[in-house]
Design a protein around this motif. Structure first.
Motif, PDB file in Angstrom:
ATOM      1  N   VAL A 131       0.853  -1.180   0.000  1.00 43.84           N
ATOM      2  CA  VAL A 131       0.000   0.000   0.000  1.00 43.84           C
ATOM      3  C   VAL A 131       0.894   1.237   0.000  1.00 43.84           C
ATOM      4  CG1 VAL A 131      -1.848   1.243   1.175  1.00 43.84           C
ATOM      5  CG2 VAL A 131      -1.755  -1.255   1.310  1.00 43.84           C
ATOM      6  N   ASN A 132       0.670   2.101  -0.970  1.00 43.62           N
ATOM      7  CA  ASN A 132       1.379   3.379  -1.044  1.00 43.62           C
ATOM      8  C   ASN A 132       0.364   4.491  -0.878  1.00 43.62           C
ATOM      9  OD1 ASN A 132       4.113   2.508  -1.730  1.00 43.62           O
ATOM     10  ND2 ASN A 132       3.178   1.773  -3.612  1.00 43.62           N
ATOM     11  N   PHE A 133       0.805   5.581  -0.276  1.00 42.81           N
ATOM     12  CA  PHE A 133      -0.061   6.738  -0.106  1.00 42.81           C
ATOM     13  C   PHE A 133       0.416   7.849  -1.022  1.00 42.81           C
ATOM     14  CE2 PHE A 133      -0.497   4.399   3.849  1.00 42.81           C
ATOM     15  CZ  PHE A 133      -1.874   4.379   4.008  1.00 42.81           C
ATOM     16  N   GLY A 134      -0.533   8.424  -1.760  1.00 42.46           N
ATOM     17  CA  GLY A 134      -0.219   9.529  -2.662  1.00 42.46           C
ATOM     18  C   GLY A 134       0.021  10.814  -1.895  1.00 42.46           C
ATOM     19  N   SER A 135       0.349  11.863  -2.619  1.00 44.29           N
ATOM     20  CA  SER A 135       0.684  13.144  -1.992  1.00 44.29           C
ATOM     21  C   SER A 135      -0.471  13.744  -1.202  1.00 44.29           C
ATOM     22  CB  SER A 135       1.179  14.139  -3.044  1.00 44.29           C
ATOM     23  OG  SER A 135       0.168  14.318  -4.019  1.00 44.29           O
ATOM     24  N   SER A 136      -1.699  13.405  -1.562  1.00 42.32           N
ATOM     25  CA  SER A 136      -2.832  13.928  -0.793  1.00 42.32           C
ATOM     26  C   SER A 136      -3.377  12.890   0.193  1.00 42.32           C
ATOM     27  CB  SER A 136      -3.941  14.414  -1.735  1.00 42.32           C
ATOM     28  OG  SER A 136      -4.427  13.340  -2.503  1.00 42.32           O
ATOM     29  N   GLY A 137      -2.629  11.782   0.381  1.00 50.35           N
ATOM     30  CA  GLY A 137      -2.996  10.796   1.381  1.00 50.35           C
ATOM     31  C   GLY A 137      -3.851   9.643   0.899  1.00 50.35           C
ATOM     32  N   GLU A 138      -4.199   9.628  -0.384  1.00 55.75           N
ATOM     33  CA  GLU A 138      -5.048   8.550  -0.887  1.00 55.75           C
ATOM     34  C   GLU A 138      -4.217   7.274  -1.071  1.00 55.75           C
ATOM     35  OE1 GLU A 138      -3.147  10.192  -4.508  1.00 55.75           O
ATOM     36  OE2 GLU A 138      -4.022  11.100  -2.736  1.00 55.75           O
ATOM     37  N   PRO A 139      -4.750   6.135  -0.623  1.00 52.72           N
ATOM     38  CA  PRO A 139      -3.995   4.887  -0.750  1.00 52.72           C
ATOM     39  C   PRO A 139      -4.128   4.267  -2.137  1.00 52.72           C
ATOM     40  CG  PRO A 139      -6.048   4.492   0.411  1.00 52.72           C
ATOM     41  CD  PRO A 139      -5.981   5.976   0.135  1.00 52.72           C
ATOM     42  N   ALA A 140      -3.103   3.521  -2.520  1.00 53.95           N
ATOM     43  CA  ALA A 140      -3.112   2.747  -3.761  1.00 53.95           C
ATOM     44  C   ALA A 140      -2.501   1.389  -3.442  1.00 53.95           C
ATOM     45  CB  ALA A 140      -2.320   3.454  -4.852  1.00 53.95           C
ATOM     46  N   TRP A 141      -3.141   0.319  -3.911  1.00 57.27           N
ATOM     47  CA  TRP A 141      -2.712  -1.039  -3.624  1.00 57.27           C
ATOM     48  C   TRP A 141      -2.031  -1.636  -4.839  1.00 57.27           C
ATOM     49  CZ3 TRP A 141      -6.880   1.394  -1.746  1.00 57.27           C
ATOM     50  CH2 TRP A 141      -7.152   1.290  -0.382  1.00 57.27           C
ATOM     51  N   SER A 142      -0.874  -2.257  -4.616  1.00 54.50           N
ATOM     52  CA  SER A 142      -0.177  -3.002  -5.668  1.00 54.50           C
ATOM     53  C   SER A 142      -0.164  -4.462  -5.245  1.00 54.50           C
ATOM     54  CB  SER A 142       1.267  -2.500  -5.824  1.00 54.50           C
ATOM     55  OG  SER A 142       1.281  -1.144  -6.186  1.00 54.50           O
ATOM     56  N   TYR A 143      -1.059  -5.257  -5.833  1.00 61.01           N
ATOM     57  CA  TYR A 143      -1.155  -6.671  -5.464  1.00 61.01           C
ATOM     58  C   TYR A 143      -0.018  -7.441  -6.112  1.00 61.01           C
ATOM     59  CZ  TYR A 143      -5.585  -5.597  -3.399  1.00 61.01           C
ATOM     60  OH  TYR A 143      -6.550  -5.067  -2.589  1.00 61.01           O
ATOM     61  N   THR A 144       0.548  -8.342  -5.329  1.00 59.81           N
ATOM     62  CA  THR A 144       1.698  -9.091  -5.802  1.00 59.81           C
ATOM     63  C   THR A 144       1.809 -10.404  -5.037  1.00 59.81           C
ATOM     64  OG1 THR A 144       4.067  -8.915  -6.301  1.00 59.81           O
ATOM     65  CG2 THR A 144       3.318  -7.959  -4.206  1.00 59.81           C
ATOM     66  N   LYS A 145       2.792 -11.177  -5.366  1.00 59.32           N
ATOM     67  CA  LYS A 145       3.048 -12.454  -4.694  1.00 59.32           C
ATOM     68  C   LYS A 145       3.904 -12.226  -3.447  1.00 59.32           C
ATOM     69  CE  LYS A 145       1.183 -15.151  -7.830  1.00 59.32           C
ATOM     70  NZ  LYS A 145      -0.108 -15.710  -7.551  1.00 59.32           N
ATOM     71  N   LYS A 146       3.699 -13.076  -2.469  1.00 57.31           N
ATOM     72  CA  LYS A 146       4.454 -12.993  -1.212  1.00 57.31           C
ATOM     73  C   LYS A 146       5.961 -13.025  -1.480  1.00 57.31           C
ATOM     74  CE  LYS A 146       5.148 -15.468   3.144  1.00 57.31           C
ATOM     75  NZ  LYS A 146       4.707 -16.601   3.979  1.00 57.31           N
ATOM     76  N   GLU A 147       6.399 -13.909  -2.367  1.00 56.83           N
ATOM     77  CA  GLU A 147       7.822 -14.064  -2.646  1.00 56.83           C
ATOM     78  C   GLU A 147       8.445 -12.767  -3.169  1.00 56.83           C
ATOM     79  OE1 GLU A 147       5.391 -16.170  -4.000  1.00 56.83           O
ATOM     80  OE2 GLU A 147       5.674 -17.598  -2.355  1.00 56.83           O
ATOM     81  N   LYS A 148       7.703 -12.048  -3.969  1.00 54.53           N
ATOM     82  CA  LYS A 148       8.214 -10.790  -4.521  1.00 54.53           C
ATOM     83  C   LYS A 148       8.414  -9.754  -3.405  1.00 54.53           C
ATOM     84  CE  LYS A 148       7.560  -7.647  -8.352  1.00 54.53           C
ATOM     85  NZ  LYS A 148       6.783  -7.302  -9.529  1.00 54.53           N
TER      86      LYS A 148
END
Length: 175
Positions: A131-148
């Motif tokens: 989960v990353n938060f943008g400059s105005s605080g909105e979250p964005a999810w990057s789904y990926t594999k556990k190993e990565k």
């Protein structure tokens, strides 16, 4: 007005970790790992949980985690105020600026992983998302594999979890 922020190495698993939900207090599993100014927050949705999901309240989970680090003195702040700041800055403004500095510092040093165990949530096999938060605080999810994620953070056991422990956790019943 400047703040010098220090971060101690620390690790803890918290079950339940409490956060502000939509209608009531929320709960999740939260693992905190801090080493050499790098922070890992591993947030896990609990099975059999009926409150606000970690996805819907991820901003509140992160804010509660920052508050927790401050309460435990894992993050410490030294104020470097000039003479005029000391005289003319209202306490409320100083506290607000202090908290904003800590929040942004922790955010810049951290990686937040959201996890739904198998059988919990929409993905039958479970899911991991950075989960990353943008400059105005909105979250964005990057789904990926556990190993990565493990390769990215460089720590095998950071995302290991005993699902039996999570399964045994129960929300307190109202009496």
């Amino acid at each position: 007005m400047n703040f010098s922020i220090n971060l101690k190495d620390y690790q803890e698993d918290i079950l339940p970790f409490r956060f502000r939900g939509f209608w009531s207090e929320g709960a999740c599993f939260l693992r905190i790992r801090i080493k050499e100014e790098k922070i890992l927050f591993f947030c896990v949705q609990l099975p059999n949980y009926t409150g606000t999901s970690v996805t819907n309240a991820i901003e509140n989970v992160f804010e509660a985690a920052v508050d927790y680090l401050l309460e435990k003195n894992i993050v410490t702040v030294n104020e470097e105020l000039g003479f005029l700041d000391k005289i003319f800055t209202k306490k409320e403004k100083l506290e607000k600026n202090r908290y904003a500095s800590v929040f942004n510092y922790v955010l810049s040093k951290s990686i937040l992983i959201e996890h739904y165990p198998p059988g919990v949530g929409l993905a039958e096999d479970g899911s991991y998302a950075k989960v990353n938060f943008g400059s105005s605080g909105e979250p964005a999810w990057s789904y990926t594999k556990k190993e990565k994620i493990v390769n990215h953070i460089g720590c095998k056991d950071a995302l290991s979890i005993d699902y039996e422990v999570l399964q045994k956790w129960q929300e307190p019943t109202a009496s």
